[in-house]
Scaffold this active site. Structure first.
Site, PDB file in Angstrom:
ATOM      1  N   SER A 134      -8.212  70.865  -6.827  1.00 18.96           N
ATOM      2  CA  SER A 134      -8.035  69.706  -5.937  1.00 18.96           C
ATOM      3  C   SER A 134      -9.024  69.758  -4.781  1.00 18.96           C
ATOM      4  O   SER A 134      -9.546  68.737  -4.340  1.00 18.96           O
ATOM      5  CB  SER A 134      -6.616  69.711  -5.350  1.00 18.96           C
ATOM      6  N   PHE A 158     -11.476  74.731 -17.158  1.00 16.79           N
ATOM      7  CA  PHE A 158     -10.740  73.523 -17.588  1.00 16.79           C
ATOM      8  C   PHE A 158     -11.686  72.385 -17.963  1.00 16.79           C
ATOM      9  O   PHE A 158     -11.333  71.221 -17.783  1.00 16.79           O
ATOM     10  CB  PHE A 158      -9.795  73.015 -16.485  1.00 16.79           C
ATOM     11  N   GLU A 243     -12.529  57.481 -13.320  1.00 18.74           N
ATOM     12  CA  GLU A 243     -11.755  58.450 -14.102  1.00 18.74           C
ATOM     13  C   GLU A 243     -10.254  58.183 -13.919  1.00 18.74           C
ATOM     14  O   GLU A 243      -9.474  58.256 -14.863  1.00 18.74           O
ATOM     15  CB  GLU A 243     -12.101  59.888 -13.681  1.00 18.74           C
ATOM     16  N   ARG A 269      17.331  54.759 -38.088  1.00 14.11           N
ATOM     17  CA  ARG A 269      18.248  55.883 -37.924  1.00 14.11           C
ATOM     18  C   ARG A 269      19.671  55.386 -37.651  1.00 14.11           C
ATOM     19  O   ARG A 269      19.884  54.559 -36.775  1.00 14.11           O
ATOM     20  CB  ARG A 269      17.785  56.746 -36.735  1.00 14.11           C
ATOM     21  N   GLY A 340      16.236  62.083 -30.843  1.00 14.95           N
ATOM     22  CA  GLY A 340      17.101  63.254 -31.044  1.00 14.95           C
ATOM     23  C   GLY A 340      16.286  64.462 -31.458  1.00 14.95           C
ATOM     24  O   GLY A 340      15.146  64.633 -31.004  1.00 14.95           O
ATOM     25  N   GLY A 364      -8.000  64.682 -13.110  1.00 10.37           N
ATOM     26  CA  GLY A 364      -8.594  63.555 -12.373  1.00 10.37           C
ATOM     27  C   GLY A 364      -7.994  63.355 -10.995  1.00 10.37           C
ATOM     28  O   GLY A 364      -8.175  62.298 -10.391  1.00 10.37           O
TER      29      GLY A 364
HETATM   30  C1  LIG Z   1      -6.552  69.606 -19.992  1.00  8.46           C
HETATM   31  C2  LIG Z   1      -7.367  69.556 -18.760  1.00  8.46           C
HETATM   32  C3  LIG Z   1      -8.635  68.994 -18.795  1.00  8.46           C
HETATM   33  C4  LIG Z   1      -9.436  68.984 -17.632  1.00  8.46           C
HETATM   34  N1  LIG Z   1     -10.717  68.489 -17.726  1.00  8.46           N
HETATM   35  C5  LIG Z   1     -11.550  68.660 -16.646  1.00  8.46           C
HETATM   36  C6  LIG Z   1     -12.936  68.296 -16.749  1.00  8.46           C
HETATM   37  O1  LIG Z   1     -13.401  67.783 -17.772  1.00  8.46           O
HETATM   38  N2  LIG Z   1     -13.746  68.555 -15.690  1.00  8.46           N
HETATM   39  C7  LIG Z   1     -13.289  69.113 -14.523  1.00  8.46           C
HETATM   40  O2  LIG Z   1     -14.068  69.321 -13.608  1.00  8.46           O
HETATM   41  N3  LIG Z   1     -11.968  69.442 -14.388  1.00  8.46           N
HETATM   42  C8  LIG Z   1     -11.099  69.232 -15.421  1.00  8.46           C
HETATM   43  N4  LIG Z   1      -9.775  69.576 -15.307  1.00  8.46           N
HETATM   44  C9  LIG Z   1      -9.288  70.150 -14.050  1.00  8.46           C
HETATM   45  C10 LIG Z   1      -8.398  69.221 -13.248  1.00  8.46           C
HETATM   46  O3  LIG Z   1      -9.136  68.194 -12.656  1.00  8.46           O
HETATM   47  C11 LIG Z   1      -7.671  70.102 -12.210  1.00  8.46           C
HETATM   48  O4  LIG Z   1      -6.755  70.911 -12.922  1.00  8.46           O
HETATM   49  C12 LIG Z   1      -6.966  69.308 -11.156  1.00  8.46           C
HETATM   50  O5  LIG Z   1      -7.891  68.661 -10.317  1.00  8.46           O
HETATM   51  C13 LIG Z   1      -6.056  70.192 -10.274  1.00  8.46           C
HETATM   52  O6  LIG Z   1      -6.718  71.319  -9.814  1.00  8.46           O
HETATM   53  P1  LIG Z   1      -6.056  72.782 -10.008  1.00  8.46           P
HETATM   54  O7  LIG Z   1      -5.651  72.892 -11.438  1.00  8.46           O
HETATM   55  O8  LIG Z   1      -6.995  73.776  -9.457  1.00  8.46           O
HETATM   56  O9  LIG Z   1      -4.739  72.731  -9.141  1.00  8.46           O
HETATM   57  P2  LIG Z   1      -4.606  73.056  -7.537  1.00  8.46           P
HETATM   58  O10 LIG Z   1      -5.651  72.300  -6.803  1.00  8.46           O
HETATM   59  O11 LIG Z   1      -4.571  74.543  -7.417  1.00  8.46           O
HETATM   60  O12 LIG Z   1      -3.193  72.466  -7.256  1.00  8.46           O
HETATM   61  C14 LIG Z   1      -1.972  73.128  -7.572  1.00  8.46           C
HETATM   62  C15 LIG Z   1      -0.811  72.291  -7.019  1.00  8.46           C
HETATM   63  O13 LIG Z   1      -0.945  72.189  -5.603  1.00  8.46           O
HETATM   64  C16 LIG Z   1      -0.950  70.822  -5.233  1.00  8.46           C
HETATM   65  N5  LIG Z   1      -1.848  70.602  -4.081  1.00  8.46           N
HETATM   66  C17 LIG Z   1      -3.117  71.036  -3.918  1.00  8.46           C
HETATM   67  N6  LIG Z   1      -3.633  70.599  -2.767  1.00  8.46           N
HETATM   68  C18 LIG Z   1      -2.657  69.865  -2.164  1.00  8.46           C
HETATM   69  C19 LIG Z   1      -2.561  69.135  -0.933  1.00  8.46           C
HETATM   70  N7  LIG Z   1      -3.593  69.025  -0.103  1.00  8.46           N
HETATM   71  N8  LIG Z   1      -1.392  68.509  -0.648  1.00  8.46           N
HETATM   72  C20 LIG Z   1      -0.336  68.597  -1.486  1.00  8.46           C
HETATM   73  N9  LIG Z   1      -0.358  69.265  -2.661  1.00  8.46           N
HETATM   74  C21 LIG Z   1      -1.514  69.886  -2.998  1.00  8.46           C
HETATM   75  C22 LIG Z   1      -1.465  70.083  -6.446  1.00  8.46           C
HETATM   76  O14 LIG Z   1      -1.073  68.717  -6.422  1.00  8.46           O
HETATM   77  C23 LIG Z   1      -0.807  70.872  -7.560  1.00  8.46           C
HETATM   78  O15 LIG Z   1       0.508  70.422  -7.731  1.00  8.46           O
HETATM   79  C24 LIG Z   1      -8.935  69.528 -16.429  1.00  8.46           C
HETATM   80  C25 LIG Z   1      -7.639  70.070 -16.388  1.00  8.46           C
HETATM   81  C26 LIG Z   1      -6.873  70.088 -17.535  1.00  8.46           C
HETATM   82  C27 LIG Z   1      -5.496  70.697 -17.456  1.00  8.46           C
END
Ligand SMILES: Cc1cc2nc3c(=O)[nH]c(=O)nc-3n(C[C@H](O)[C@H](O)[C@H](O)COP(=O)(O)OP(=O)(O)OC[C@H]3O[C@@H](n4cnc5c(N)ncnc54)[C@H](O)[C@@H]3O)c2cc1C
Length: 379
Positions: A134, A158, A243, A269, A340, A364
């Protein structure tokens, strides 16, 4: 005041072409690809030949120009295949390519865009890192200029289509800490020092590859920089808008398919001597599902119409992403419930829709980040 539809004759024809492509080239094989964890690379070429990958891109690079609703129609029909993994994998160019188109040099664009639209090269977007999702402004992958090249070191995770991509639009740090130090750089994956370290196993989107990548002294030509150094964060934020709209469209179609599957199932069903559709509680559930989908889809189209009109409705795009994902969460949950025990079985589509749907509130930009954006623009 006259009632105006979003889709006209051209959109209908595009929709039909993509639907036929999906029925012919994807549907017969999709279950097998899901189980195998990937779809053949050849599908990109076929989609390129059919003109599907080029929809919405300039003709000068081999695309077919048109308004945003042409793209909407095409994306909805691809998502109709019922595999989020195929939709995300085949569509990874739609998040990787726009920054190249917007900010790439002419030579770079001429060299890279035509083969991507033809399906000969795969394009992906690489922003996320193990320690920065994020918080895009915290990425650590470094690109240091040394004459005519950048020396790139770091890791990404990811990344959709990451294992097979030929062209990666990467967020790199060229400056100091924070968002102002971030740039966008195109890394071609045949560059020495680039490596795919892991293909990740996932809850859903099985047919798409999601990879962990490493850059170790990867020397990338300076002409691969998109725009100016330090402008990457703004490019990434602009790119996120489309996106997020795409995620909303995918959520709406996921919910629509779950509803359609449920409507079929309740007719066949039986329980306690009558079809499930005979129970008022079931009918009401289906009515609620249909109502939510209708509202979500119309809102998403309305936001798309604002974008098409040249507005930049950042708040509404974030709202549409969140709302459509909340709707698809609820609808896919209820669809499994209506089925179910069968709804828990792999051979029923609702099982996959339920799993595939989960990522839509995360990728996204998460639900929480969307709320932060909406909140900033509200107060
Ligand atoms: C199947 C899949 C495909 C993907 N494809 C791509 C891709 O093609 N390219 C790419 O670059 N990325 C990709 N991603 C990454 C995706 O964009 C990130 O997983 C996403 O942006 C969240 O980042 P993180 O997983 O590091 O979670 P974190 O940022 O670590 O967040 C963890 C939790 O904390 C919360 N949080 C974080 N900051 C705050 C805040 N300021 N306030 C409140 N809550 C907060 C989040 O909402 C979340 O619930 C993909 C992810 C998946 C699972």
């Amino acid at each position: 005041m006259s009632y105006q539809e979003y889709f006209g004759e051209t959109h209908r024809l595009v929709r039909q072409t993509v639907r036929k492509f999906v029925e012919r080239e994807i549907n017969p094989y999709v279950n097998e690809w899901e189980e195998q964890g990937e779809f053949p690379r050849e599908l990109y070429r076929r989609a390129g030949e059919a003109g599907i990958l080029g929809i919405g891109y300039p003709e000068a690079f081999g695309g077919t120009e048109g308004d945003l609703f042409l793209k909407v129609a095409a994306m909805e029909e691809i998502a109709r295949c019922g595999s989020g993994g195929v939709a995300a994998g085949l569509g990874s160019l739609d998040i990787g390519l726009p920054p190249i188109l917007r900010s790439g040099g002419e030579n770079l664009k001429k060299r890279l865009i035509p083969p991507i639209l033809a399906g000969e090269k795969i394009c992906a977007l690489a922003i996320t890192e193990p320690n920065a999702g994020s918080d895009v402004g915290a990425i650590r992958t470094r690109a240091v200029q040394e004459g005519k090249v950048y020396r790139v070191n770091g890791r990404k995770t990811f990344i959709t289509s990451g294992a097979r991509a030929d062209v990666l639009t990467c967020a790199v740090r060229t400056g100091g800490p924070g968002p102002h130090g971030v740039s966008l750089l195109v890394v071609e994956t045949d560059t020495p020092g680039f490596e795919v370290t892991r293909v990740l196993k996932k809850m859903g989107w099985w047919a798409s590859d999601t990879a962990e990548l490493v850059f170790e002294d990867c020397l990338v030509p300076v002409e691969n920089l998109l725009g100016e150094e330090g402008q990457g964060f703004y490019g990434i934020m602009a790119n996120f808008q489309m996106e997020r709209l795409q995620m909303a469209l995918l959520a709406n179609m996921t919910a629509q398919l779950a509803l359609e599957e449920s409507l079929k199932y309740v007719k066949q069903r039986e329980a306690f001597g009558r079809p499930l559709e005979g129970f008022q509680v079931t009918r009401h559930k289906l009515v609620d599902m249909a109502t939510l989908i209708e509202a979500s889809r119309e809102f998403t189209y309305r936001v798309a119409a604002k974008i098409e009109a040249g507005l930049n409705p950042v708040k509404e795009i974030s709202m549409a992403k969140n709302f459509s994902c909340q709707v698809s969460d609820r609808v896919t949950y209820d669809a499994v419930q209506i089925h179910g025990g069968y709804g828990y079985m792999r051979e029923y589509l609702v099982e996959r829709l339920y799993r595939d749907n989960r990522v839509l509130s995360i990728g996204g930009g998460t639900q929480e980040i969307m709320k932060e954006i909406i909140g900033k623009l509200m107060f």
